[in-house]
Design a protein around this motif. Structure first.
Motif, PDB file in Angstrom:
ATOM      1  N   TYR A 154       0.895  -1.238   0.020  1.00 57.01           N
ATOM      2  CA  TYR A 154       0.039   0.006  -0.121  1.00 57.01           C
ATOM      3  C   TYR A 154       0.968   1.134   0.044  1.00 57.01           C
ATOM      4  N   THR A 155       0.208   2.107  -0.571  1.00 50.48           N
ATOM      5  CA  THR A 155       0.778   3.746  -0.394  1.00 50.48           C
ATOM      6  C   THR A 155       0.122   4.064   0.802  1.00 50.48           C
ATOM      7  N   VAL A 156       0.404   5.444   1.294  1.00 52.04           N
ATOM      8  CA  VAL A 156      -0.192   6.146   2.180  1.00 52.04           C
ATOM      9  C   VAL A 156      -0.775   7.581   1.806  1.00 52.04           C
ATOM     10  N   GLN A 157      -1.931   7.582   2.010  1.00 55.22           N
ATOM     11  CA  GLN A 157      -2.572   8.745   1.624  1.00 55.22           C
ATOM     12  C   GLN A 157      -1.837  10.027   2.473  1.00 55.22           C
ATOM     13  N   ASP A 158      -1.521  11.038   1.448  1.00 58.04           N
ATOM     14  CA  ASP A 158      -0.927  12.226   2.051  1.00 58.04           C
ATOM     15  C   ASP A 158       0.383  11.991   2.340  1.00 58.04           C
ATOM     16  N   ASP A 159       0.958  11.137   2.214  1.00 59.92           N
ATOM     17  CA  ASP A 159       2.447  10.887   2.334  1.00 59.92           C
ATOM     18  C   ASP A 159       3.002  10.135   1.337  1.00 59.92           C
ATOM     19  N   ASP A 160       3.782  10.479   0.517  1.00 62.98           N
ATOM     20  CA  ASP A 160       4.167   9.944  -0.668  1.00 62.98           C
ATOM     21  C   ASP A 160       5.644   9.134  -0.203  1.00 62.98           C
ATOM     22  N   ASN A 161       6.051   9.476   0.788  1.00 62.48           N
ATOM     23  CA  ASN A 161       7.455   8.776   1.013  1.00 62.48           C
ATOM     24  C   ASN A 161       7.263   7.649   1.943  1.00 62.48           C
ATOM     25  N   THR A 162       6.231   7.247   2.185  1.00 62.54           N
ATOM     26  CA  THR A 162       5.940   5.982   3.117  1.00 62.54           C
ATOM     27  C   THR A 162       5.161   4.801   2.404  1.00 62.54           C
ATOM     28  N   LEU A 163       5.625   3.705   2.597  1.00 58.50           N
ATOM     29  CA  LEU A 163       5.068   2.398   1.997  1.00 58.50           C
ATOM     30  C   LEU A 163       4.653   1.411   3.115  1.00 58.50           C
ATOM     31  N   VAL A 164       3.583   0.552   2.924  1.00 57.88           N
ATOM     32  CA  VAL A 164       3.080  -0.491   3.942  1.00 57.88           C
ATOM     33  C   VAL A 164       3.078  -1.699   3.183  1.00 57.88           C
ATOM     34  N   VAL A 165       3.747  -2.681   3.715  1.00 58.39           N
ATOM     35  CA  VAL A 165       3.766  -4.152   3.196  1.00 58.39           C
ATOM     36  C   VAL A 165       2.945  -4.846   4.191  1.00 58.39           C
ATOM     37  N   TYR A 166       1.871  -5.538   4.007  1.00 59.31           N
ATOM     38  CA  TYR A 166       1.174  -6.344   4.810  1.00 59.31           C
ATOM     39  C   TYR A 166       1.168  -7.749   4.329  1.00 59.31           C
ATOM     40  N   GLU A 167       1.734  -8.735   5.004  1.00 59.53           N
ATOM     41  CA  GLU A 167       2.044 -10.109   4.678  1.00 59.53           C
ATOM     42  C   GLU A 167       1.684 -11.231   5.537  1.00 59.53           C
ATOM     43  N   HIS A 168       1.356 -12.102   5.239  1.00 61.09           N
ATOM     44  CA  HIS A 168       0.838 -13.269   5.946  1.00 61.09           C
ATOM     45  C   HIS A 168       1.560 -14.667   5.470  1.00 61.09           C
ATOM     46  N   TRP A 169       2.297 -15.653   6.248  1.00 58.92           N
ATOM     47  CA  TRP A 169       2.938 -16.585   5.758  1.00 58.92           C
ATOM     48  C   TRP A 169       2.506 -17.696   6.566  1.00 58.92           C
ATOM     49  N   ARG A 170       2.758 -19.114   6.283  1.00 59.53           N
ATOM     50  CA  ARG A 170       2.402 -20.306   6.914  1.00 59.53           C
ATOM     51  C   ARG A 170       3.550 -20.459   8.100  1.00 59.53           C
ATOM     52  N   LYS A 171       4.682 -20.133   7.857  1.00 57.55           N
ATOM     53  CA  LYS A 171       5.672 -20.110   9.011  1.00 57.55           C
ATOM     54  C   LYS A 171       6.618 -19.207   8.873  1.00 57.55           C
ATOM     55  N   GLU A 172       7.506 -18.962   9.866  1.00 54.78           N
ATOM     56  CA  GLU A 172       8.600 -18.025   9.747  1.00 54.78           C
ATOM     57  C   GLU A 172       9.800 -18.377   8.774  1.00 54.78           C
ATOM     58  N   SER A 173       9.856 -19.838   8.602  1.00 52.66           N
ATOM     59  CA  SER A 173      11.095 -20.176   7.770  1.00 52.66           C
ATOM     60  C   SER A 173      10.669 -19.987   6.418  1.00 52.66           C
ATOM     61  N   ASP A 174       9.509 -19.830   5.940  1.00 60.07           N
ATOM     62  CA  ASP A 174       9.000 -19.735   4.741  1.00 60.07           C
ATOM     63  C   ASP A 174       9.441 -18.148   4.271  1.00 60.07           C
ATOM     64  N   VAL A 175       9.760 -17.454   5.210  1.00 59.28           N
ATOM     65  CA  VAL A 175       9.977 -15.974   4.911  1.00 59.28           C
ATOM     66  C   VAL A 175      11.795 -15.989   4.682  1.00 59.28           C
ATOM     67  N   TRP A 176      12.368 -16.425   5.908  1.00 61.49           N
ATOM     68  CA  TRP A 176      13.738 -16.266   5.819  1.00 61.49           C
ATOM     69  C   TRP A 176      14.582 -17.212   4.975  1.00 61.49           C
ATOM     70  N   ASP A 177      14.136 -18.474   5.026  1.00 62.71           N
ATOM     71  CA  ASP A 177      14.737 -19.393   4.191  1.00 62.71           C
ATOM     72  C   ASP A 177      14.467 -19.698   2.873  1.00 62.71           C
TER      73      ASP A 177
END
Length: 208
Positions: free
Chosen positions: A150-173
């Motif tokens: 997502y971008t942020v309304q009235d703030d062009d210099n901030t972004l937001v990532v929203y993410e769900h994973w089955r388990k932590e190792s799916d992200v790091w490994d």
């Protein structure tokens, strides 16, 4: 469609009361026709920090929600319970648009990240372009349940990532070792203001 992310930092003595009020609000909100989604999270590193992720059909739906008794009860409690003013991010969809979260399996540990990060303005468009590819690939990973930017309304210099994973190792490994993720990471190293790690919030959903 309106999407909000709200961060509440509460005084320790009010932690349980705020948690209970947030859960009551979520239960009531489920019956509001104008609500698309509401998720409540607690920060894994600080139990006094809560996040509400909300999607509404339109401004009228949000206005209706704000007048409900459970919302008013929460607001009265927060007037004395907060350490500081809530941080409200009015989020705007990017491409590809947000999708419905995939169903988790019973054995999934679940790992959720809310990543709110400031960027140098000259990297905004390169990041948005790269994330179009990044998100499409991420959503195809077996371990991914949801990945939205997502971008942020009235703030062009901030972004937001929203993410769900089955388990932590799916992200790091797995995820961070994908070729497309390495390209994104290289751009992020230049684009993000300061150390990226400080902006990554690892949270757990409150489902009571």
């Amino acid at each position: 469609m309106l999407t909000q992310l709200i961060k509440f930092t509460v005084k320790p003595q009010h932690q349980q009361a705020v948690k209970d009020a947030l859960v009551d609000s979520k239960k009531g909100t489920r019956h509001e026709l104008g609500n698309i989604n509401m998720n409540i999270f607690v920060d894994n590193a600080n139990p006094n920090v809560f996040y509400a992720y909300e999607r509404w059909q339109d401004a009228a739906a949000l206005a209706f929600h704000q007048q409900q008794s459970y919302t008013q009860n929460l607001l009265r409690l927060l007037s004395n319970a907060l350490v500081c003013t809530p941080e409200v991010f009015n989020l705007q969809d990017t491409k590809p648009e947000p999708v419905v979260i995939k169903a988790a399996d019973h054995e999934d540990a679940l790992f959720t990240i809310i990543f709110i990060f400031p960027i140098h303005s000259e990297f905004r468009q390169p990041l948005l372009t790269q994330f179009e590819d990044h998100i499409q690939h991420s959503r195809q990973e077996e371990g991914n349940l949801l990945f939205d930017l997502y971008t942020v309304q009235d703030d062009d210099n901030t972004l937001v990532v929203y993410e769900h994973w089955r388990k932590e190792s799916d992200v790091w490994d797995i995820h961070f070792n994908q070729p497309y993720a390495k390209i994104t990471g290289a751009i992020m190293e230049q684009a993000v203001v300061g150390d990226m790690q400080q902006y990554m919030h690892f949270v757990s959903e409150i489902n009571e």
